[in-house]
Motif scaffolding. Structure first.
Motif, short mmCIF file in Angstrom:
data_model
loop_
_atom_site.label_atom_id
_atom_site.label_comp_id
_atom_site.label_asym_id
_atom_site.label_seq_id
_atom_site.Cartn_x
_atom_site.Cartn_y
_atom_site.Cartn_z
N LYS A 246 0.83 -1.21 0.00
CA LYS A 246 0.00 0.00 0.00
C LYS A 246 0.86 1.26 0.00
CE LYS A 246 -4.01 -2.09 2.18
NZ LYS A 246 -4.91 -2.13 3.34
N ILE A 247 1.92 1.24 0.79
CA ILE A 247 2.82 2.40 0.83
C ILE A 247 3.48 2.61 -0.52
CG2 ILE A 247 4.98 3.27 1.82
CD1 ILE A 247 4.10 1.90 4.46
N CYS A 248 3.91 1.55 -1.16
CA CYS A 248 4.51 1.67 -2.50
C CYS A 248 3.51 2.23 -3.50
CB CYS A 248 5.04 0.31 -2.97
SG CYS A 248 6.49 -0.25 -2.07
N ASN A 249 2.28 1.77 -3.44
CA ASN A 249 1.23 2.25 -4.34
C ASN A 249 0.98 3.73 -4.12
OD1 ASN A 249 -1.03 2.70 -5.88
ND2 ASN A 249 -2.18 0.98 -5.10
N ILE A 250 0.86 4.14 -2.87
CA ILE A 250 0.59 5.54 -2.56
C ILE A 250 1.75 6.43 -2.99
CG2 ILE A 250 0.34 7.18 -0.64
CD1 ILE A 250 -1.34 4.95 0.76
N THR A 251 2.99 6.01 -2.71
CA THR A 251 4.14 6.84 -3.10
C THR A 251 4.26 6.94 -4.61
OG1 THR A 251 5.62 4.95 -2.81
CG2 THR A 251 5.45 6.49 -0.98
N SER A 252 3.89 5.88 -5.32
CA SER A 252 3.90 5.93 -6.78
C SER A 252 2.87 6.93 -7.29
CB SER A 252 3.61 4.53 -7.34
OG SER A 252 3.46 4.59 -8.74
N GLN A 253 1.67 6.90 -6.71
CA GLN A 253 0.63 7.85 -7.11
C GLN A 253 1.06 9.28 -6.80
OE1 GLN A 253 -3.09 6.72 -5.33
NE2 GLN A 253 -3.03 4.66 -6.20
N MET A 254 1.70 9.48 -5.66
CA MET A 254 2.16 10.81 -5.29
C MET A 254 3.23 11.29 -6.26
SD MET A 254 2.21 10.54 -1.14
CE MET A 254 2.89 12.18 -0.92
N ALA A 255 4.10 10.41 -6.68
CA ALA A 255 5.15 10.79 -7.63
C ALA A 255 4.53 11.28 -8.93
CB ALA A 255 6.09 9.61 -7.89
N HIS A 256 3.47 10.59 -9.39
CA HIS A 256 2.77 11.03 -10.61
C HIS A 256 2.14 12.40 -10.41
CE1 HIS A 256 3.36 7.40 -12.91
NE2 HIS A 256 2.86 6.66 -11.93
N LEU A 257 1.55 12.62 -9.25
CA LEU A 257 0.93 13.92 -8.98
C LEU A 257 1.97 15.03 -8.94
CD1 LEU A 257 -1.68 12.98 -6.24
CD2 LEU A 257 -2.15 13.65 -8.60
N PHE A 258 3.08 14.78 -8.30
CA PHE A 258 4.13 15.80 -8.21
C PHE A 258 4.76 16.09 -9.57
CE2 PHE A 258 4.69 14.44 -3.60
CZ PHE A 258 3.92 15.48 -3.12
N ALA B 218 3.16 16.01 -12.41
CA ALA B 218 2.19 16.65 -13.30
C ALA B 218 2.44 18.15 -13.34
CB ALA B 218 0.78 16.37 -12.82
N THR B 219 2.38 18.70 -14.55
CA THR B 219 2.61 20.14 -14.70
C THR B 219 1.33 20.88 -15.05
OG1 THR B 219 3.23 19.79 -17.00
CG2 THR B 219 5.01 19.85 -15.36
N GLU B 220 0.30 20.16 -15.48
CA GLU B 220 -0.96 20.79 -15.85
C GLU B 220 -2.12 19.90 -15.40
OE1 GLU B 220 -1.17 21.77 -19.96
OE2 GLU B 220 0.77 22.74 -19.98
N ILE B 221 -3.29 20.48 -15.32
CA ILE B 221 -4.49 19.72 -14.96
C ILE B 221 -4.70 18.59 -15.96
CG2 ILE B 221 -7.00 19.84 -14.74
CD1 ILE B 221 -5.59 21.08 -12.40
N THR C 183 -5.75 14.55 -15.42
CA THR C 183 -6.95 13.92 -15.95
C THR C 183 -6.57 12.73 -16.83
OG1 THR C 183 -7.06 15.52 -17.76
CG2 THR C 183 -8.39 15.97 -15.81
N ARG C 184 -5.48 12.81 -17.56
CA ARG C 184 -5.04 11.67 -18.37
C ARG C 184 -4.64 10.51 -17.46
NH1 ARG C 184 -2.82 15.58 -21.77
NH2 ARG C 184 -0.85 15.57 -20.65
N GLN C 185 -4.01 10.79 -16.34
CA GLN C 185 -3.59 9.73 -15.43
C GLN C 185 -4.80 9.05 -14.78
OE1 GLN C 185 -0.83 11.30 -12.60
NE2 GLN C 185 0.60 12.01 -14.16
N ALA C 186 -5.88 9.79 -14.61
CA ALA C 186 -7.08 9.25 -13.96
C ALA C 186 -7.86 8.32 -14.87
CB ALA C 186 -7.97 10.40 -13.48
#
Length: 59
Positions: free
Chosen positions: A34-46, A48-51, A55-58
């Protein structure tokens, strides 16, 4: 200052009077996954340079 010290001492003295033990329901491996999954998602969010990036990642 004495009131603060008295409040802190009271808190410490009473902290565990009504304690309830926690029962873990996940294994260590599940928690790590779970921690690996969350940190991976956070890395994608960080990264991201535009909205539109988000939305593409979602999708």
């Amino acid at each position: 200052m004495k009131m603060l010290a008295d409040d802190i001492n009271s808190f410490v003295a009473n902290w565990n009077l009504d304690c309830v033990l926690s029962k873990w329901t996940a294994t260590a491996d599940e928690i790590i996954d779970k921690i690996c999954n969350i940190t991976s998602q956070m890395a994608h969010l960080f990264a991201a340079t535009e909205i539109a990036d988000l939305t593409r990642q979602a999708e």
